[in-house]
Design an enzyme around this catalytic site. Structure first.
Site, PDB file in Angstrom:
ATOM      1  CD  GLU A   4      -2.799   1.383   2.344  1.00 52.47           C
ATOM      2  OE1 GLU A   4      -2.846   0.496   3.222  1.00 52.47           O
ATOM      3  OE2 GLU A   4      -3.605   2.315   2.274  1.00 52.47           O
ATOM      4  CG  ASP A  46      -2.956  -2.460   4.452  1.00 54.55           C
ATOM      5  OD1 ASP A  46      -2.068  -1.742   4.949  1.00 54.55           O
ATOM      6  OD2 ASP A  46      -4.143  -2.123   4.397  1.00 54.55           O
ATOM      7  CB  ILE A  97      -0.981  -0.663   9.696  1.00 49.51           C
ATOM      8  CG1 ILE A  97       0.426  -0.729  10.274  1.00 49.51           C
ATOM      9  CG2 ILE A  97      -2.022  -0.621  10.830  1.00 49.51           C
ATOM     10  CD1 ILE A  97       0.773   0.421  11.232  1.00 49.51           C
ATOM     11  CG  ASP A  98      -6.759  -3.465   6.539  1.00 48.73           C
ATOM     12  OD1 ASP A  98      -6.919  -2.400   5.926  1.00 48.73           O
ATOM     13  OD2 ASP A  98      -7.653  -4.315   6.653  1.00 48.73           O
ATOM     14  CB  THR A 105      -4.074   3.302   9.285  1.00 45.81           C
ATOM     15  OG1 THR A 105      -3.279   2.370   8.561  1.00 45.81           O
ATOM     16  CG2 THR A 105      -3.193   4.440   9.746  1.00 45.81           C
ATOM     17  CG  ASP A 120      -7.551  -2.484   1.816  1.00 48.66           C
ATOM     18  OD1 ASP A 120      -6.846  -2.224   2.798  1.00 48.66           O
ATOM     19  OD2 ASP A 120      -7.869  -1.620   0.964  1.00 48.66           O
TER      20      ASP A 120
END
Ligand code: IPD
Ligand code: CA
Length: 294
Positions: free
Chosen positions: A71, A89, A91-92, A94, A232
């Site tokens: 990402e 990703d 950090i999904d 955030t 995602d």
């Protein structure tokens, strides 16, 4: 790369996910430097970027021939090719991360021929890990020293009986105006009301990957969203399918979901009623469609 050892790749992805989780938990919320991307609710932090750097370094050192899409290093126009590609990703969720709401995770997928083939999702606050390899089943590990548990959680998933008995996830996403927003909020409103089936309720984990993992586990019956990206959904998609669930388009008629379509509907594994649930949700949209480009 016909001889790629998918179990070895999965094990490395799990080890990377644990390291990423430690980085997230070590970050002091008061010190997290944050910025925005498309608008004030599309947030990125220095931790997202540092985690992605660590992940891409470790994965490309071990597998230099596997492509990487993340990402935070994505550039408009980049596409997922047929070659093996890590889709990440860092950090999904955030927004949850900066608010310290413990529903954030790393989402690590491997796609081959644009098909989700390995999925690893790790929520460090809950030490909760979801993994899958195509054709090898999906698993959840609650606490690192526990044994993996096969998904779905129920050994005897109940039939789906339509929207009226469904618990669904939806997300607000970061677009807060325009035709996609109008369509999404209208569908949310109808789903909740009698005219749209009056679902049991609507939930939002604030992380697409955790929403999909919850559908794979069977805790949620479905998840509908427009505006997500391949990073995602790639990992969760593999976990979902291996748990008997299906991923179709979030737009009417798309029975075969596409990784880069950006509109998705995940439905849990069930002995019957998957197609009917999909059709009921699509019927609420009528001839309207969410339009997102890659
Ligand atoms: C977002 C989350 C959110 C979803 C958005 C995503 P981020 O990812 O998954 O639940 O609604 O579409 O972009 O920004 O937390 O990585
Ligand atoms: Ca992210």
């Amino acid at each position: 790369m016909a001889d790629l050892d998918l179990e070895a790749v999965r094990d490395l992805m799990i080890s990377v996910a644990y390291e990423a989780g430690a980085m997230m938990l070590a970050a002091n919320p008061a010190d997290i430097d944050q910025g925005t991307k498309l608008n004030s609710v599309d947030i990125v932090t220095e931790v997202d970027q540092a985690v992605e750097k660590m992940v891409s370094t470790r994965l490309s050192e071990a597998y230099p021939d596997i492509s990487f899409m993340g990402e935070e290093t994505y550039k408009p126009g980049m596409r997922v090719g047929p070659e093996p590609t890590f889709i990440v990703d860092p950090i999904d969720g955030t927004t949850n991360f900066i608010h310290q709401l413990p529903d954030f995770c790393i989402s690590l997928g491997l796609a081959i021929d644009r098909q989700p083939t390995i999925g690893v999702i790790y929520n460090p606050s809950q030490d909760l890990l979801f993994t899958a390899i195509k054709s090898k089943g999906a698993f959840m590990t609650r606490g690192r020293s526990s044994a993996p548990q096969r998904l779905p959680v129920s050994r005897n998933p109940q039939p789906l009986t339509g929207l009226g008995t469904a618990l669904l996830a939806i997300e607000w996403g970061s677009d807060r105006s325009g035709s996609n927003y109008e369509l999404k909020t209208d569908v949310f409103k109808k789903l909740a009301a009698k005219e749209g089936g009056m679902v049991h309720s609507l939930r939002s984990f604030g992380s697409a990957a955790l929403n999909i993992a919850a559908v794979a586990a069977g805790w949620l019956d479905g998840y509908w969203e427009g505006g997500c990206w391949p990073w995602d959904v790639c990992a969760g998609w593999c976990v979902l399918e291996e748990a008997g669930g299906v991923m179709v388009s979030g737009n009417p008629g798309g029975w075969k979901g596409e990784l880069e379509e950006r509109v998705y509907l995940a439905v849990r594994g069930a002995p019957s009623g998957q197609k009917e649930l999909v059709q009921q949700l699509w019927d609420i949209m009528g001839d309207r469609r969410m339009e997102y480009s890659v």
